[in-house]
Design a protein around this motif. Structure first.
Motif, PDB file in Angstrom:
ATOM      1  N   ILE A  52       0.825  -1.212   0.000  1.00  0.00           N
ATOM      2  CA  ILE A  52       0.000   0.000   0.000  1.00  0.00           C
ATOM      3  C   ILE A  52       0.861   1.264   0.000  1.00  0.00           C
ATOM      4  O   ILE A  52       0.427   2.320  -0.436  1.00  0.00           O
ATOM      5  CB  ILE A  52      -0.996  -0.006   1.188  1.00  0.00           C
ATOM      6  CG1 ILE A  52      -2.106   1.008   0.981  1.00  0.00           C
ATOM      7  CG2 ILE A  52      -0.310   0.254   2.497  1.00  0.00           C
ATOM      8  CD1 ILE A  52      -3.185   0.552   0.059  1.00  0.00           C
ATOM      9  N   THR A  53       2.116   1.141   0.462  1.00  0.00           N
ATOM     10  CA  THR A  53       3.008   2.297   0.518  1.00  0.00           C
ATOM     11  C   THR A  53       3.793   2.509  -0.783  1.00  0.00           C
ATOM     12  O   THR A  53       4.514   3.494  -0.913  1.00  0.00           O
ATOM     13  CB  THR A  53       4.028   2.146   1.662  1.00  0.00           C
ATOM     14  OG1 THR A  53       4.890   1.034   1.387  1.00  0.00           O
ATOM     15  CG2 THR A  53       3.333   1.951   3.003  1.00  0.00           C
ATOM     16  N   SER A  54       3.653   1.585  -1.739  1.00  0.00           N
ATOM     17  CA  SER A  54       4.446   1.680  -2.968  1.00  0.00           C
ATOM     18  C   SER A  54       3.800   2.612  -3.985  1.00  0.00           C
ATOM     19  O   SER A  54       2.615   2.941  -3.904  1.00  0.00           O
ATOM     20  CB  SER A  54       4.664   0.295  -3.578  1.00  0.00           C
ATOM     21  OG  SER A  54       3.455  -0.224  -4.067  1.00  0.00           O
ATOM     22  N   ARG A  55       4.601   3.023  -4.934  1.00  0.00           N
ATOM     23  CA  ARG A  55       4.152   3.833  -6.058  1.00  0.00           C
ATOM     24  C   ARG A  55       4.708   3.201  -7.328  1.00  0.00           C
ATOM     25  O   ARG A  55       5.842   2.733  -7.349  1.00  0.00           O
ATOM     26  CB  ARG A  55       4.655   5.279  -5.966  1.00  0.00           C
ATOM     27  CG  ARG A  55       4.251   6.014  -4.696  1.00  0.00           C
ATOM     28  CD  ARG A  55       2.738   6.227  -4.624  1.00  0.00           C
ATOM     29  NE  ARG A  55       2.352   6.904  -3.402  1.00  0.00           N
ATOM     30  CZ  ARG A  55       1.983   6.284  -2.277  1.00  0.00           C
ATOM     31  NH1 ARG A  55       2.007   4.973  -2.189  1.00  0.00           N
ATOM     32  NH2 ARG A  55       1.617   6.983  -1.230  1.00  0.00           N
ATOM     33  N   THR A  56       3.918   3.219  -8.382  1.00  0.00           N
ATOM     34  CA  THR A  56       4.364   2.726  -9.671  1.00  0.00           C
ATOM     35  C   THR A  56       4.553   3.926 -10.588  1.00  0.00           C
ATOM     36  O   THR A  56       3.663   4.767 -10.706  1.00  0.00           O
ATOM     37  CB  THR A  56       3.335   1.745 -10.269  1.00  0.00           C
ATOM     38  OG1 THR A  56       3.203   0.642  -9.369  1.00  0.00           O
ATOM     39  CG2 THR A  56       3.782   1.232 -11.623  1.00  0.00           C
ATOM     40  N   THR A  66       2.400   8.644 -11.943  1.00  0.00           N
ATOM     41  CA  THR A  66       2.578   7.890 -10.715  1.00  0.00           C
ATOM     42  C   THR A  66       1.222   7.393 -10.246  1.00  0.00           C
ATOM     43  O   THR A  66       0.264   8.160 -10.187  1.00  0.00           O
ATOM     44  CB  THR A  66       3.212   8.771  -9.622  1.00  0.00           C
ATOM     45  OG1 THR A  66       4.404   9.348 -10.124  1.00  0.00           O
ATOM     46  CG2 THR A  66       3.533   7.965  -8.382  1.00  0.00           C
ATOM     47  N   THR A  67       1.168   6.094  -9.934  1.00  0.00           N
ATOM     48  CA  THR A  67      -0.055   5.536  -9.368  1.00  0.00           C
ATOM     49  C   THR A  67       0.274   4.894  -8.032  1.00  0.00           C
ATOM     50  O   THR A  67       1.404   4.454  -7.810  1.00  0.00           O
ATOM     51  CB  THR A  67      -0.695   4.490 -10.303  1.00  0.00           C
ATOM     52  OG1 THR A  67       0.257   3.464 -10.564  1.00  0.00           O
ATOM     53  CG2 THR A  67      -1.137   5.117 -11.616  1.00  0.00           C
ATOM     54  N   ASP A  68      -0.699   4.856  -7.166  1.00  0.00           N
ATOM     55  CA  ASP A  68      -0.510   4.239  -5.859  1.00  0.00           C
ATOM     56  C   ASP A  68      -0.473   2.727  -5.998  1.00  0.00           C
ATOM     57  O   ASP A  68      -1.153   2.151  -6.844  1.00  0.00           O
ATOM     58  CB  ASP A  68      -1.649   4.621  -4.916  1.00  0.00           C
ATOM     59  CG  ASP A  68      -1.639   6.087  -4.561  1.00  0.00           C
ATOM     60  OD1 ASP A  68      -0.613   6.745  -4.805  1.00  0.00           O
ATOM     61  OD2 ASP A  68      -2.651   6.580  -4.048  1.00  0.00           O
ATOM     62  N   GLY A  69       0.316   2.111  -5.136  1.00  0.00           N
ATOM     63  CA  GLY A  69       0.331   0.660  -5.034  1.00  0.00           C
ATOM     64  C   GLY A  69       1.163  -0.023  -6.093  1.00  0.00           C
ATOM     65  O   GLY A  69       1.744   0.622  -6.960  1.00  0.00           O
ATOM     66  N   TYR A  71       2.181  -2.410  -9.320  1.00  0.00           N
ATOM     67  CA  TYR A  71       1.733  -2.414 -10.710  1.00  0.00           C
ATOM     68  C   TYR A  71       0.758  -3.548 -10.988  1.00  0.00           C
ATOM     69  O   TYR A  71      -0.279  -3.350 -11.578  1.00  0.00           O
ATOM     70  CB  TYR A  71       2.951  -2.522 -11.635  1.00  0.00           C
ATOM     71  CG  TYR A  71       2.591  -2.532 -13.094  1.00  0.00           C
ATOM     72  CD1 TYR A  71       2.164  -1.371 -13.725  1.00  0.00           C
ATOM     73  CD2 TYR A  71       2.663  -3.702 -13.833  1.00  0.00           C
ATOM     74  CE1 TYR A  71       1.829  -1.370 -15.060  1.00  0.00           C
ATOM     75  CE2 TYR A  71       2.331  -3.707 -15.178  1.00  0.00           C
ATOM     76  CZ  TYR A  71       1.910  -2.542 -15.787  1.00  0.00           C
ATOM     77  OH  TYR A  71       1.587  -2.545 -17.111  1.00  0.00           O
ATOM     78  N   HIS A  77       1.977 -10.254  -3.394  1.00  0.00           N
ATOM     79  CA  HIS A  77       2.862  -9.105  -3.556  1.00  0.00           C
ATOM     80  C   HIS A  77       4.273  -9.506  -3.154  1.00  0.00           C
ATOM     81  O   HIS A  77       4.472 -10.464  -2.422  1.00  0.00           O
ATOM     82  CB  HIS A  77       2.378  -7.905  -2.734  1.00  0.00           C
ATOM     83  CG  HIS A  77       2.347  -8.176  -1.260  1.00  0.00           C
ATOM     84  ND1 HIS A  77       1.233  -8.656  -0.620  1.00  0.00           N
ATOM     85  CD2 HIS A  77       3.299  -8.043  -0.309  1.00  0.00           C
ATOM     86  CE1 HIS A  77       1.490  -8.811   0.660  1.00  0.00           C
ATOM     87  NE2 HIS A  77       2.749  -8.443   0.885  1.00  0.00           N
TER      88      HIS A  77
END
Length: 120
Positions: A52-56, A66-69, A71, A77
Protein backbone atom coordinates in the motif's frame (compact mmCIF):
# COMPACT_ATOMS: atom_id res chain seq x y z
CA UNK A 1 26.58 -16.43 -10.04
CA UNK A 2 24.14 -14.20 -8.20
CA UNK A 3 20.48 -15.13 -7.75
CA UNK A 4 17.67 -13.09 -6.28
CA UNK A 5 15.22 -15.06 -4.15
CA UNK A 6 11.96 -13.12 -4.32
CA UNK A 7 9.59 -13.76 -1.43
CA UNK A 8 5.88 -13.48 -2.19
CA UNK A 9 3.08 -13.10 0.31
CA UNK A 10 -0.57 -12.13 0.40
CA UNK A 11 -2.74 -10.63 3.10
CA UNK A 12 -4.93 -13.73 3.44
CA UNK A 13 -2.05 -16.12 4.06
CA UNK A 14 -0.41 -13.69 6.51
CA UNK A 15 -3.68 -13.12 8.40
CA UNK A 16 -4.21 -16.86 8.72
CA UNK A 17 -0.93 -17.30 10.66
CA UNK A 18 -0.94 -17.44 14.43
CA UNK A 19 1.40 -15.22 16.44
CA UNK A 20 3.52 -18.31 17.10
CA UNK A 21 3.73 -19.10 13.37
CA UNK A 22 4.74 -15.50 12.59
CA UNK A 23 7.46 -15.64 15.24
CA UNK A 24 8.64 -18.96 13.78
CA UNK A 25 8.78 -17.41 10.33
CA UNK A 26 10.93 -14.55 11.63
CA UNK A 27 13.27 -16.98 13.47
CA UNK A 28 13.61 -19.13 10.35
CA UNK A 29 14.63 -16.06 8.33
CA UNK A 30 17.15 -15.05 11.00
CA UNK A 31 18.63 -18.56 11.02
CA UNK A 32 18.82 -18.79 7.23
CA UNK A 33 20.34 -15.29 6.95
CA UNK A 34 22.97 -16.17 9.53
CA UNK A 35 23.83 -19.44 7.76
CA UNK A 36 24.04 -17.79 4.33
CA UNK A 37 26.23 -15.05 5.78
CA UNK A 38 28.55 -17.49 7.54
CA UNK A 39 28.92 -19.51 4.31
CA UNK A 40 29.67 -16.37 2.30
CA UNK A 41 26.57 -16.73 0.12
CA UNK A 42 24.52 -13.76 1.39
CA UNK A 43 25.01 -10.56 -0.59
CA UNK A 44 21.95 -8.71 0.73
CA UNK A 45 18.48 -9.35 2.14
CA UNK A 46 15.54 -7.19 3.14
CA UNK A 47 11.85 -7.27 3.80
CA UNK A 48 9.73 -4.76 1.94
CA UNK A 49 7.14 -2.36 3.31
CA UNK A 50 3.45 -3.06 2.77
CA UNK A 51 2.50 -2.72 -0.92
CA UNK A 52 0.00 0.00 0.00
CA UNK A 53 3.01 2.30 0.52
CA UNK A 54 4.45 1.68 -2.97
CA UNK A 55 4.15 3.83 -6.06
CA UNK A 56 4.36 2.73 -9.67
CA UNK A 57 6.08 5.14 -12.07
CA UNK A 58 5.74 5.17 -15.84
CA UNK A 59 6.74 7.69 -18.49
CA UNK A 60 4.62 8.11 -21.62
CA UNK A 61 5.17 10.88 -24.14
CA UNK A 62 7.69 12.51 -21.78
CA UNK A 63 5.06 12.70 -19.03
CA UNK A 64 5.75 11.00 -15.71
CA UNK A 65 2.76 9.21 -14.24
CA UNK A 66 2.58 7.89 -10.71
CA UNK A 67 -0.06 5.54 -9.37
CA UNK A 68 -0.51 4.24 -5.86
CA UNK A 69 0.33 0.66 -5.03
CA UNK A 70 2.01 -2.11 -6.95
CA UNK A 71 1.73 -2.41 -10.71
CA UNK A 72 0.31 -5.92 -10.88
CA UNK A 73 -3.32 -6.46 -9.97
CA UNK A 74 -2.89 -9.61 -7.93
CA UNK A 75 -3.42 -10.93 -4.43
CA UNK A 76 0.24 -11.79 -4.04
CA UNK A 77 2.86 -9.10 -3.56
CA UNK A 78 6.62 -9.00 -3.32
CA UNK A 79 7.36 -9.09 0.40
CA UNK A 80 11.15 -9.28 0.47
CA UNK A 81 14.25 -10.66 -1.12
CA UNK A 82 17.61 -12.30 -0.61
CA UNK A 83 20.47 -11.70 -3.02
CA UNK A 84 22.76 -14.72 -2.85
CA UNK A 85 25.96 -15.86 -4.53
CA UNK A 86 25.59 -19.55 -5.45
CA UNK A 87 27.44 -22.11 -7.54
CA UNK A 88 24.36 -22.80 -9.65
CA UNK A 89 20.58 -22.43 -9.76
CA UNK A 90 20.06 -25.75 -7.98
CA UNK A 91 21.86 -24.41 -4.92
CA UNK A 92 19.74 -21.24 -5.05
CA UNK A 93 16.57 -23.36 -5.32
CA UNK A 94 17.68 -25.32 -2.26
CA UNK A 95 17.92 -22.12 -0.23
CA UNK A 96 14.58 -20.85 -1.56
CA UNK A 97 12.94 -24.12 -0.53
CA UNK A 98 14.19 -23.59 3.03
CA UNK A 99 12.50 -20.21 3.32
CA UNK A 100 9.39 -20.51 5.46
CA UNK A 101 7.44 -18.38 2.97
CA UNK A 102 7.66 -21.18 0.38
CA UNK A 103 5.20 -23.11 2.56
CA UNK A 104 2.58 -20.34 2.44
CA UNK A 105 2.81 -18.63 -0.98
CA UNK A 106 6.01 -18.79 -3.07
CA UNK A 107 9.65 -17.86 -3.45
CA UNK A 108 10.86 -17.07 -6.97
CA UNK A 109 14.48 -17.77 -7.93
CA UNK A 110 15.83 -15.53 -10.67
CA UNK A 111 19.39 -15.21 -11.96
CA UNK A 112 20.83 -11.71 -11.76
CA UNK A 113 22.14 -10.52 -15.09
CA UNK A 114 25.77 -9.58 -15.35
CA UNK A 115 26.28 -5.84 -15.86
CA UNK A 116 28.37 -6.52 -18.96
CA UNK A 117 25.33 -7.28 -21.07
CA UNK A 118 22.17 -9.19 -21.66
CA UNK A 119 23.51 -12.72 -21.49
CA UNK A 120 20.16 -14.31 -20.62
Amino acid sequence: MKYVLLIYSNPDSWASLSAEQREGLARAHEDLSRELSEQGHLVSAAGLADPITSRTVSVRDDTTRTTDGPYAEAKEHLAGFYLVECDDIDQAIGYAARMPDAKYVAVEVRPVMDTSGLEM
